[in-house]
Design an enzyme around this catalytic site. Structure first.
Site, PDB file in Angstrom:
ATOM      1  N   ARG A  53       0.844  -1.199   0.000  1.00 34.92           N
ATOM      2  CA  ARG A  53       0.000   0.000   0.000  1.00 34.92           C
ATOM      3  C   ARG A  53       0.876   1.244   0.000  1.00 34.92           C
ATOM      4  O   ARG A  53       0.576   2.231  -0.671  1.00 34.92           O
ATOM      5  CB  ARG A  53      -0.958   0.005   1.202  1.00 34.92           C
ATOM      6  CG  ARG A  53      -1.689   1.340   1.350  1.00 34.92           C
ATOM      7  CD  ARG A  53      -2.863   1.282   2.315  1.00 34.92           C
ATOM      8  NE  ARG A  53      -2.578   0.588   3.545  1.00 34.92           N
ATOM      9  CZ  ARG A  53      -1.865   1.084   4.577  1.00 34.92           C
ATOM     10  NH1 ARG A  53      -1.329   2.291   4.484  1.00 34.92           N
ATOM     11  NH2 ARG A  53      -1.682   0.372   5.668  1.00 34.92           N
ATOM     12  N   ASP A  94      -6.300  19.308 -14.694  1.00 37.76           N
ATOM     13  CA  ASP A  94      -6.625  18.001 -15.252  1.00 37.76           C
ATOM     14  C   ASP A  94      -6.111  17.994 -16.688  1.00 37.76           C
ATOM     15  O   ASP A  94      -6.659  18.660 -17.564  1.00 37.76           O
ATOM     16  CB  ASP A  94      -8.145  17.783 -15.208  1.00 37.76           C
ATOM     17  CG  ASP A  94      -8.556  16.416 -15.743  1.00 37.76           C
ATOM     18  OD1 ASP A  94      -7.770  15.805 -16.492  1.00 37.76           O
ATOM     19  OD2 ASP A  94      -9.674  15.965 -15.422  1.00 37.76           O
TER      20      ASP A  94
END
Length: 389
Positions: free
Chosen positions: A56, A180
């Site tokens: 993780r 973005d």
């Protein structure tokens, strides 16, 4: 993985896309980064490891991809997530209740949904602004403004926003600027070089490039932002898996070649549509008539393969007929794959946005969005000709 002496930062884009962040496997010499399908790593002693303790937090396959994406965006730090929305989620978690976000009134429906239905209830205030002229932002800036969120080209209206001008406003107001960059990709545009603080990608799209993976990515240069980014990535756990990381790493190796063809095909199809009697408007930043075309020329190296167009009469039924008739343009969500896709923003990608707000931004019932693939453009144009009959 053994280290290379070469510094890929000095290389051209295509070379960085293939080599940045990756080295031959030290155990076997494998030229492709292995898929480290493991959750944990054996430690030599308590607190003594080879840089990896739990996947993780860090995985070698994902780490190679994060280094690669950072390099092609001319950044310093990269982080990969389970989806583009998970990457956006990370940025929003850098804020606190009472903070304000200024964003464009034309943006991906999933971004709108996470802003309005998730983070608004935690006290984050969102302002949706027409950013075609950067000065429109000024009236919304105040001491609580902590983030300006920009898409350019926007989804689905292909509006072009001046990143450099917005960056000046963000810095003057001590706010982060996040861009973005999914539609443009690092091959066509590098927002960090234009003053942005964070770049976000839905790596599902052009970076992966083959419609076989879902992933998001963030890139930044600032040490403080990077520390927060990695803290949230590890704490929230919305990470990209090793197999997905391998697929996107492989996809990026041909990004420059694919984007060249996407741009070439996009140009020809946009001009074909602009001359068609049943097409009312074409939205593609490469057209000289497009608003802010000159800004696109200034901040982009090409105009991409995303095109939207509306039909004469603006009837949803007419749009639905076109969507049913195409054979090569597949009716599907998503974009950026090697195959061409066609979609209806009002009922698909942007259905989460209320109709009044959609239409105010130009997302009318007859609007159709194309993700132009890398097939032979003659066949793609013929497909659209037949569908528009």
């Amino acid at each position: 993985m053994e280290e290379k002496d070469s510094n890929t930062k000095t290389y051209q884009f295509g070379t960085k896309a293939i080599h940045a962040g990756v080295q031959p496997d030290s155990a076997t010499g494998a030229i492709m980064t292995p898929i480290y399908q493991t959750s944990t790593y054996v430690q030599e002693a308590v607190g003594v490891n080879k840089g990896y303790a739990y996947s993780r937090s860090k995985n070698p396959t994902r780490h190679a991809l994060e280094e690669n994406i950072a390099a092609i965006e001319n950044g310093k730090y990269g982080a990969c997530f389970g989806s583009g929305i998970a990457a956006i989620d990370c940025v929003l978690k850098m804020l606190n209740p009472g903070d304000e976000v200024i964003t464009t009134n034309d943006l991906y429906g999933g971004t709108y949904r996470i802003f309005k239905t998730i983070f608004e209830k935690y006290g984050i205030v969102f302002h949706f602004v027409d950013m075609l002229h950067a000065e429109n932002i000024l009236g919304y800036c105040n001491k609580n403004t902590k983030l300006i969120w920009v898409e350019t080209p926007t989804n689905p209206m292909m509006n072009i926003l001046d990143i450099e001008a917005v960056a000046v406003i963000a810095k003057a107001n001590h706010a982060m600027l996040a861009v973005d960059n999914t539609f443009a990709t690092p091959y066509l545009q590098n927002p960090l070089d234009l003053g942005a603080d964070i770049v976000m990608h839905s790596a599902t799209k052009y970076l992966g490039g083959h419609s076989d993976v879902v992933m998001g990515a963030l890139v930044c240069k600032n040490d403080k932002i990077a520390k927060e980014m990695y803290r949230i990535q590890n704490s929230s756990g919305a990470i990209a898996g090793p197999m997905d990381s391998f697929l996107v790493l492989r996809g990026i190796k041909t990004l420059h070649l694919r984007m060249q063809r996407h741009c070439e095909n996009g140009d020809k199809i946009a001009r074909f549509l602009a001359g068609h009697s049943k097409v009312a408007h074409v939205y593609w930043p490469g057209l000289e008539s497009h608003p802010n075309h000159n800004i696109a020329k200034k901040q982009m190296r090409g105009f991409g393969g995303m095109i939207s167009f509306s039909l004469v009469g603006n009837q949803m039924s007419a749009a639905q007929e076109v969507l049913k008739k195409t054979r090569l343009f597949a009716l599907a969500e998503s974009l950026g794959g090697v195959e061409s896709l066609i979609g209806h923003p009002a009922s698909m990608t942007h259905a989460a946005i209320p109709k009044e707000e959609r239409e105010a931004a130009g997302i009318v019932d007859s609007l159709i969005r194309l993700s132009v693939g890398i097939e032979d453009v003659v066949d793609l144009i013929q497909d659209l000709k037949e569908a528009l009959k």
